[in-house]
Design a protein around this motif. Structure first.
Motif, PDB file in Angstrom:
ATOM      1  N   GLY A  75       0.807  -1.215   0.000  1.00  0.00           N
ATOM      2  CA  GLY A  75       0.000   0.000   0.000  1.00  0.00           C
ATOM      3  C   GLY A  75       0.835   1.257   0.000  1.00  0.00           C
ATOM      4  O   GLY A  75       2.040   1.249  -0.234  1.00  0.00           O
ATOM      5  N   PHE A  76       0.185   2.386   0.307  1.00  0.00           N
ATOM      6  CA  PHE A  76       0.817   3.688   0.172  1.00  0.00           C
ATOM      7  C   PHE A  76       1.137   4.369   1.499  1.00  0.00           C
ATOM      8  O   PHE A  76       1.722   5.439   1.517  1.00  0.00           O
ATOM      9  N   ASP A  77       0.741   3.769   2.618  1.00  0.00           N
ATOM     10  CA  ASP A  77       1.084   4.375   3.901  1.00  0.00           C
ATOM     11  C   ASP A  77       2.550   4.134   4.264  1.00  0.00           C
ATOM     12  O   ASP A  77       3.127   4.834   5.079  1.00  0.00           O
ATOM     13  N   VAL A  78       3.142   3.125   3.655  1.00  0.00           N
ATOM     14  CA  VAL A  78       4.506   2.736   3.988  1.00  0.00           C
ATOM     15  C   VAL A  78       5.501   3.771   3.455  1.00  0.00           C
ATOM     16  O   VAL A  78       5.277   4.396   2.413  1.00  0.00           O
ATOM     17  N   ASP A  79       6.604   3.954   4.191  1.00  0.00           N
ATOM     18  CA  ASP A  79       7.704   4.804   3.724  1.00  0.00           C
ATOM     19  C   ASP A  79       8.544   3.950   2.784  1.00  0.00           C
ATOM     20  O   ASP A  79       9.477   3.266   3.187  1.00  0.00           O
ATOM     21  N   PHE A  80       8.224   4.005   1.487  1.00  0.00           N
ATOM     22  CA  PHE A  80       8.857   3.110   0.531  1.00  0.00           C
ATOM     23  C   PHE A  80      10.343   3.416   0.376  1.00  0.00           C
ATOM     24  O   PHE A  80      11.148   2.510   0.171  1.00  0.00           O
ATOM     25  N   GLU A  81      10.715   4.677   0.497  1.00  0.00           N
ATOM     26  CA  GLU A  81      12.129   5.025   0.356  1.00  0.00           C
ATOM     27  C   GLU A  81      12.959   4.382   1.459  1.00  0.00           C
ATOM     28  O   GLU A  81      14.088   3.947   1.226  1.00  0.00           O
ATOM     29  N   PHE A  82      12.412   4.303   2.662  1.00  0.00           N
ATOM     30  CA  PHE A  82      13.092   3.633   3.775  1.00  0.00           C
ATOM     31  C   PHE A  82      13.304   2.149   3.457  1.00  0.00           C
ATOM     32  O   PHE A  82      14.399   1.607   3.632  1.00  0.00           O
ATOM     33  N   LEU A  83      12.261   1.486   2.953  1.00  0.00           N
ATOM     34  CA  LEU A  83      12.380   0.071   2.606  1.00  0.00           C
ATOM     35  C   LEU A  83      13.347  -0.141   1.448  1.00  0.00           C
ATOM     36  O   LEU A  83      14.141  -1.087   1.444  1.00  0.00           O
ATOM     37  N   GLU A  84      13.284   0.748   0.460  1.00  0.00           N
ATOM     38  CA  GLU A  84      14.163   0.617  -0.699  1.00  0.00           C
ATOM     39  C   GLU A  84      15.626   0.748  -0.296  1.00  0.00           C
ATOM     40  O   GLU A  84      16.477  -0.039  -0.729  1.00  0.00           O
ATOM     41  N   LYS A  85      15.914   1.723   0.536  1.00  0.00           N
ATOM     42  CA  LYS A  85      17.295   1.916   0.980  1.00  0.00           C
ATOM     43  C   LYS A  85      17.770   0.711   1.776  1.00  0.00           C
ATOM     44  O   LYS A  85      18.897   0.229   1.582  1.00  0.00           O
ATOM     45  N   MET A  86      16.926   0.198   2.657  1.00  0.00           N
ATOM     46  CA  MET A  86      17.313  -0.938   3.489  1.00  0.00           C
ATOM     47  C   MET A  86      17.552  -2.178   2.630  1.00  0.00           C
ATOM     48  O   MET A  86      18.480  -2.954   2.885  1.00  0.00           O
ATOM     49  N   SER A  87      16.749  -2.366   1.587  1.00  0.00           N
ATOM     50  CA  SER A  87      16.950  -3.501   0.687  1.00  0.00           C
ATOM     51  C   SER A  87      18.245  -3.360  -0.097  1.00  0.00           C
ATOM     52  O   SER A  87      19.046  -4.300  -0.181  1.00  0.00           O
ATOM     53  N   LEU A  88      18.460  -2.193  -0.691  1.00  0.00           N
ATOM     54  CA  LEU A  88      19.654  -1.982  -1.502  1.00  0.00           C
ATOM     55  C   LEU A  88      20.929  -2.124  -0.680  1.00  0.00           C
ATOM     56  O   LEU A  88      21.950  -2.614  -1.174  1.00  0.00           O
ATOM     57  N   GLN A  89      20.877  -1.687   0.577  1.00  0.00           N
ATOM     58  CA  GLN A  89      22.052  -1.826   1.444  1.00  0.00           C
ATOM     59  C   GLN A  89      22.383  -3.278   1.740  1.00  0.00           C
ATOM     60  O   GLN A  89      23.494  -3.594   2.161  1.00  0.00           O
ATOM     61  N   ASN A  90      21.407  -4.156   1.504  1.00  0.00           N
ATOM     62  CA  ASN A  90      21.592  -5.572   1.821  1.00  0.00           C
ATOM     63  C   ASN A  90      21.363  -6.461   0.602  1.00  0.00           C
ATOM     64  O   ASN A  90      20.809  -7.561   0.708  1.00  0.00           O
ATOM     65  N   ASN A  91      21.800  -5.960  -0.566  1.00  0.00           N
ATOM     66  CA  ASN A  91      21.839  -6.744  -1.809  1.00  0.00           C
ATOM     67  C   ASN A  91      20.482  -7.235  -2.283  1.00  0.00           C
ATOM     68  O   ASN A  91      20.390  -8.226  -3.021  1.00  0.00           O
ATOM     69  N   GLY A  92      19.439  -6.555  -1.867  1.00  0.00           N
ATOM     70  CA  GLY A  92      18.103  -6.940  -2.301  1.00  0.00           C
ATOM     71  C   GLY A  92      17.420  -5.818  -3.058  1.00  0.00           C
ATOM     72  O   GLY A  92      18.057  -4.845  -3.483  1.00  0.00           O
TER      73      GLY A  92
END
Length: 760
Positions: free
Chosen positions: A411-428
């Motif tokens: 959905g759209f309530d999530v801070d997607f940029e936070f999740l994206e950064k956390m994934s990219l920092q961990n090869n995902g």
């Protein structure tokens, strides 16, 4: 928990009706042509529309198309009376300063904005004299990505009226040979499907395929999403190519190379996977139901040599088992029972949940296997550790580059940029899951992309290559593809030697092949390889810029900006300034970053308030736009106010004070507060005087740090009611208060996606 009916003064912001389309009875589309050429998985698409003003007076004519999200716009021009007016790509701040200086009282329509799962919207307009014509031409470029064994080219057609001369031509050229070919999408349904023809035979491997789509006016009214206003849907071409060598498809010119690596016939690697499922109160309703359904389907697909674990979390952490277990029938049946009984309740402790998942994988090392961590959440951390940077740091230390983290934002309530950064920092990677009826299938499809690891620790080596794009990949999955591009060193193609090193089932493997396709002396081929290299480099630099901080972040941003300007890409760092005939304002056309969500509040008179969420301050809005049907348009940010008054008789009173903007429009009073937090400003709109019209559409929405503005609802039923402490930013001096909290679906009795738009 029993249902509780309560009278509420909730703090929440606000929402959405779909913006009305402009009336099209004053101009005709004479022709609408889409031409897409795909060469070696790189698509260049040109949309050309010729439009005539058939009125006795000048009229504003709109050009409105949708393009793939992963594409970069590279050219735009208008032709009026034989005069060409071209768009110029500039650094975003430079373009905005130029634009603001020229336009002190409003602006023309011009935007590139996110409109859905796979598309973005490009919109601009120009005033055309009576009985005159204008030609719009837009070019965008896209590197097609292989998912689940197929490449996908998506073309959206929405001319908003039937067009006599409507054509779509697609030419796909793959020297490796096209093995599979399928045309799908809403425009390939009903009578409209008969207008689609292609040269691909059922069995023969072709190096080039042409597709033609020339629907008649009557056919344009007959498809799943067509009516008397013409077509509004997609034509989707999916295909795959022949793979003769394990090293893949490599093309080399005098100056550049592009390598597509997708080996087949490899043994699958057993995996260790932990699913981390958000079960907080905001997951109530359809989201938790779809998550349960998807998880059960995923469990059904686990192989017996896989090991897995399930964690659910709200303010507490729940483990189905304390350690990973084998995916045998007994364990799978127990896990399915657990999944079917996941219940939503409480707050959101993302930090503790992800760290627990990492601990489970770290405690279960298994030679010859691949480990994967998958997080699904619909909100932001609200309890435990809530500082986003500290969470990211904690997770990075816990994972320590040993396995990838994939984040699914529901959905759209999530801070997607936070999740994206956390994934990219961990090869995902991060993926947004849209709140549609098929959300469970979206979740399952994502899992399918990572369900079958074939290689780990993949390293791409190119002797004689330089300025390489990313060359190290933690895992390679069945049905995917690794693409690397670079320059050929001074020694030339004679010394260029590609090689791939990886781990397959606990043994070292080397992919090498001396039969590299060399395309020398072909200027067109060299130019395309160079653009593929630039396209891929900019994409990866933007990802690095998101992950990094300090001088490294600035270096990645500057390099991405430099290449975007050099190759004319409209990216989140650049804007396209569209020059118009003398006397008209220029447009500044921006590509949004993923995660900026817009909300709208409207009534029957056409009054709307929408805004762009502030990604820098992580709170409130960076821009608020108020629009009244009839062309009263007010745009407010923390630095300036722009007002345009058109044909409407209603006038606005706008008063700027120190930390607020007071706006009166008829019987509506809106105050936009300017808050300062940690040195960063954000806007917060407050409806101080409601419109007399009772048919106002409005919904509750949650934002980071549980920020809300006042709305009043009578007899809202909370299922289940949750009490939370929030900051009320609808006040000049924000105060901490206690309030009830519930999901949007419960408050409105309808899904959020039905009330969402994604453009200002």
């Amino acid at each position: 928990m029993a249902r509780a009916a309560v009278r509420l003064s909730l703090f929440g912001l606000l929402l959405v009706v779909v913006a009305a389309l402009p009336i099209k009875d004053n101009w005709d589309i004479y022709s609408y042509h889409i031409n897409s050429t795909v060469t070696s998985r790189y698509a260049v698409t040109v949309i050309r529309s010729r439009v005539a003003n058939r009125m006795e007076e000048s009229k504003e004519i709109e050009f409105h198309v949708r393009i793939p999200k992963n594409a970069f716009i590279t050219k735009f021009k208008m032709v009026i009376d034989g005069q060409e007016y071209d768009g110029i790509v500039k650094e975003k701040e430079t373009a905005q300063r130029q634009y603001s200086g020229a336009v002190s009282q409003g602006q023309s329509a011009g935007i590139i904005s996110s409109v859905g799962r796979t598309l973005e919207q490009f919109k601009t307009s120009v005033t055309v004299a009576a009985h005159k014509k204008v030609t719009f031409e837009l070019t965008y470029e896209e590197l097609l990505k292989r998912r689940l064994g197929l490449y996908e080219l998506q073309i959206h057609a929405r001319p908003m009226q039937p067009v006599k001369d409507f054509k779509v031509d697609v030419h796909v050229k793959e020297d490796a040979g096209i093995t599979s070919w399928l045309v799908k999408g809403g425009l390939n349904t009903k009578d409209l499907a008969t207008a689609v023809t292609s040269t691909k035979t059922e069995k023969q491997v072709e190096k080039a395929v042409w597709l033609y789509f020339y629907p008649t006016v009557d056919q344009q009214k007959s498809c799943d999403s067509c009516d008397d206003n013409g077509m509004n849907g997609d034509l989707v071409i999916v295909y795959d190519v022949k793979r003769d060598t394990s090293l893949g498809d490599i093309k080399v010119s005098d100056k550049f190379f592009v390598h597509h690596f997708a080996p087949s016939n490899l043994p699958r690697i057993p995996k260790n996977v932990v699913f981390i499922i958000d079960q907080s109160g905001s997951m109530h309703g359809r989201k938790i139901e779809q998550t349960r359904t998807a998880l059960v389907r995923i469990l059904n697909d686990l192989a017996e040599d896989d090991f897995f674990g399930i964690i659910t979390f709200d303010s507490r952490i729940f483990q189905w088992k304390r350690e990973l277990v084998q995916a045998n029938q007994a364990n799978l049946e127990s896990a399915r029972t657990f999944a079917r009984n996941i219940k939503d309740n409480g707050a959101t402790d993302i930090n503790a949940a992800v760290l627990k998942g990492a601990d489970m994988l770290n405690a279960h090392p298994r030679q010859g296997s691949a480990s994967i961590l998958i997080l699904l959440t619909d909100g932001d951390p609200t309890t435990g550790e809530t500082n986003l940077e500290r969470i990211q740091s904690n997770v990075r230390k816990a994972i320590a580059d040993k396995f990838p983290l994939y984040c699914l934002g529901f959905g759209f309530d999530v801070d997607f940029e936070f999740l994206e950064k956390m994934s990219l920092q961990n090869n995902g990677v991060a993926r947004r899951i849209y709140e549609d009826s098929d959300a469970d299938l979206q979740l399952k499809d994502f899992y399918n992309e990572v369900a079958t690891p074939l290689l780990t620790d993949v390293t791409m080596v190119y002797i004689g290559g330089s300025n390489l794009t990313k060359t190290n990949f933690s895992q390679y999955y069945q049905g995917s593809e690794i693409v690397v591009a670079g320059e050929i060193s001074d020694n030339g193609v004679e010394t260029f030697t590609p090689q791939v090193l990886a781990i397959s089932n606990n043994r070292r493997v080397v992919f090498a092949d001396t039969n590299v396709t060399v395309e020398t002396g072909d200027t067109a081929s060299d130019s395309q390889m160079q653009r593929i290299w630039a396209h891929l480099t900019v994409k990866q630099l933007l990802e690095r810029e998101l992950q990094l901080s300090g001088s490294e972040k600035e270096d990645a941003k500057n390099e991405a900006l430099k290449l975007s300007l050099r190759y004319g890409f409209v990216t989140p760092l650049t804007s396209m300034v569209v020059t118009k005939p003398q006397g008209e304002d220029a447009d500044v056309l921006d590509k949004p970053k993923e995660g900026k969500i817009l909300y709208l509040h409207a009534n029957k008179q056409g009054l709307s308030i929408n805004g762009e969420l502030n990604s820098e301050a992580h709170k409130g809005f960076s821009t608020i736009v108020i629009h009244l049907k009839g062309d009263l348009h007010i745009e407010v940010d923390s630095r300036q106010i722009m007002v345009r008054e058109g044909e409407t008789e209603t006038r606005a009173t706008v008063i700027r004070r120190d930390k607020e903007v007071d706006i009166m429009i008829g019987d509506v009073r809106i105050v936009i507060l300017i808050h300062l937090l940690e040195g960063k400003e954000f806007l917060w709109p407050v409806l101080r005087q409601r419109p007399s019209d009772s048919s106002v559409t409005e919904i509750l929405g949650k934002w980071i740090e549980k920020l809300f503005t006042s709305l009043f609802f009578n007899e809202i039923v909370l299922v289940p009611p949750v009490t939370m402490t929030v900051l009320d930013y609808s006040l000049t001096s924000p105060q901490v208060i206690d309030c009830w909290f519930t999901s949007v679906e419960d408050a409105l009795r309808k899904p959020l996606h039905q009330l969402t738009v994604a453009e200002l």
